[in-house]
Design an enzyme around this catalytic site. Structure first.
Site, PDB file in Angstrom:
ATOM      1  N   GLY A 268       0.701  -1.085   0.008  1.00 14.61           N
ATOM      2  CA  GLY A 268      -0.006  -0.050  -0.044  1.00 14.61           C
ATOM      3  C   GLY A 268       0.780   1.295  -0.027  1.00 14.61           C
ATOM      4  CG  HIS A 269       0.583   5.965   1.420  1.00 16.44           C
ATOM      5  ND1 HIS A 269       0.739   6.485  -0.038  1.00 16.44           N
ATOM      6  CD2 HIS A 269       0.449   7.001   2.175  1.00 16.44           C
ATOM      7  CE1 HIS A 269       1.169   7.721   0.145  1.00 16.44           C
ATOM      8  NE2 HIS A 269       0.866   8.090   1.413  1.00 16.44           N
ATOM      9  CD1 TRP A 270       2.952   5.086   4.969  1.00 14.23           C
ATOM     10  CD2 TRP A 270       2.180   3.763   6.441  1.00 14.23           C
ATOM     11  NE1 TRP A 270       2.232   5.754   5.683  1.00 14.23           N
ATOM     12  CE2 TRP A 270       1.854   5.176   6.684  1.00 14.23           C
ATOM     13  CE3 TRP A 270       1.650   2.866   7.370  1.00 14.23           C
ATOM     14  CZ2 TRP A 270       1.080   5.571   7.877  1.00 14.23           C
ATOM     15  CZ3 TRP A 270       0.985   3.358   8.541  1.00 14.23           C
ATOM     16  CH2 TRP A 270       0.629   4.745   8.790  1.00 14.23           C
TER      17      TRP A 270
END
Length: 290
Positions: A268-270
């Site tokens: 995901g985003h991290w």
């Protein structure tokens, strides 16, 4: 290392610098396992964290910086204005230019003339604008799903951003349980990487914040200027990203002439948290070998 101003806060406190623009910025500074000592001649890497409640340099990158320190780099992790232990004025607005100005003045104050910038999300947008405004100061650029590649309304169409808004704009208190659930659903694929420590850190620092930074933050679309960035660059983008529109992948790939792009599945985003070992390996290889 000194203790945080409130002993209940789990995030380490480092150094402070009062900037010419009047703001006070907090930063951590490491090299060769030491803290706060002289480091002339070492290559410098500056980590720039993302936004959101409770964000800070340490909580974003605590799983990454030691790999670089052990390899001989000096690592600086500032808390951006409005976050962490840095000043959080409630009577100003927070455009991207102000974040960049604070980072530049911080580096000037501590004698860093040239560095590699590593930024995710808001920190990625700060890194991009810094590279555009101060190209001679940037040796290399590392970006993880950076902001600044779309017009602002496009971000609010993303499902992860809708989840963030639902949690932080609702009248219900943001408990650690709600924060954990948000991170697990909106920021990562593998919820097991959201541990108690991360939630405790960000929930504690959230209590220090005021809403002004998130309410007035303005990040413009820098896509037309990406070709001006000539330094070597690395970008990592999670295939399951829910915060940043995936159109940013091709904008980076086609826009920055010396960019290497890595897309990460089941991410995901991290990426620096969810795929820490991969991220550390790719980052170190890029810094050492280009």
């Amino acid at each position: 290392m000194s203790k945080p101003p409130d002993s209940k806060l789990p995030v380490p406190e480092g150094h402070y610098v009062k900037l010419p623009n009047g703001h006070r910025i907090h930063y951590l500074d490491f090299a060769n396992g030491d803290y706060g000592k002289g480091r002339s001649g070492k290559p410098v890497v500056v980590f720039l964290h993302g936004s959101g409640s409770g964000a800070s340099g340490y909580s974003n990158f605590k799983g990454n910086y030691l790999e670089l320190v052990d390899a001989g780099f000096r690592v600086i992790m500032p808390d951006l204005l409005g976050f962490g232990y840095s000043d959080k004025p409630a009577d100003i607005e927070y455009p991207l230019e102000l974040f960049v100005q604070c980072v530049k003045q911080t580096l000037d104050a501590i004698g860093v003339e040239r560095c590699t910038l590593v930024g995710n999300s808001l920190g990625g947008a700060v890194a991009l604008r810094f590279a555009l405004d101060h190209p001679s100061s940037v040796e290399r650029l590392v970006l993880m799903a950076p902001g600044g590649l779309e017009d602002q309304p496009e971000y609010f169409k993303m499902p992860g951003m809708a989840m963030v808004k639902d949690v932080f704009m609702s009248p219900e208190p943001v408990t650690p349980a709600r924060m954990r659930d948000l991170f697990a659903r909106a920021f990562v694929v593998d919820a097991s990487c959201i541990d108690d420590e991360l939630v405790d850190e960000r929930h504690a620092l959230m209590q220090l914040q005021n809403p002004q930074v998130m309410r007035t933050m303005k990040v413009g679309n820098m896509t037309p200027r990406l070709g001006e960035i000539k330094c070597p660059a690395l970008a990592l983008w999670g295939i399951n990203e829910q915060i940043m529109p995936e159109t940013g992948i091709l904008k980076l790939a086609k826009g920055i002439p010396n960019l290497r792009l890595i897309t990460v599945p089941k991410c995901g985003h991290w990426v620096m948290i969810e795929h820490r070992e991969l991220f550390n390996r790719m980052l170190l290889d890029f810094l050492q070998n280009g």
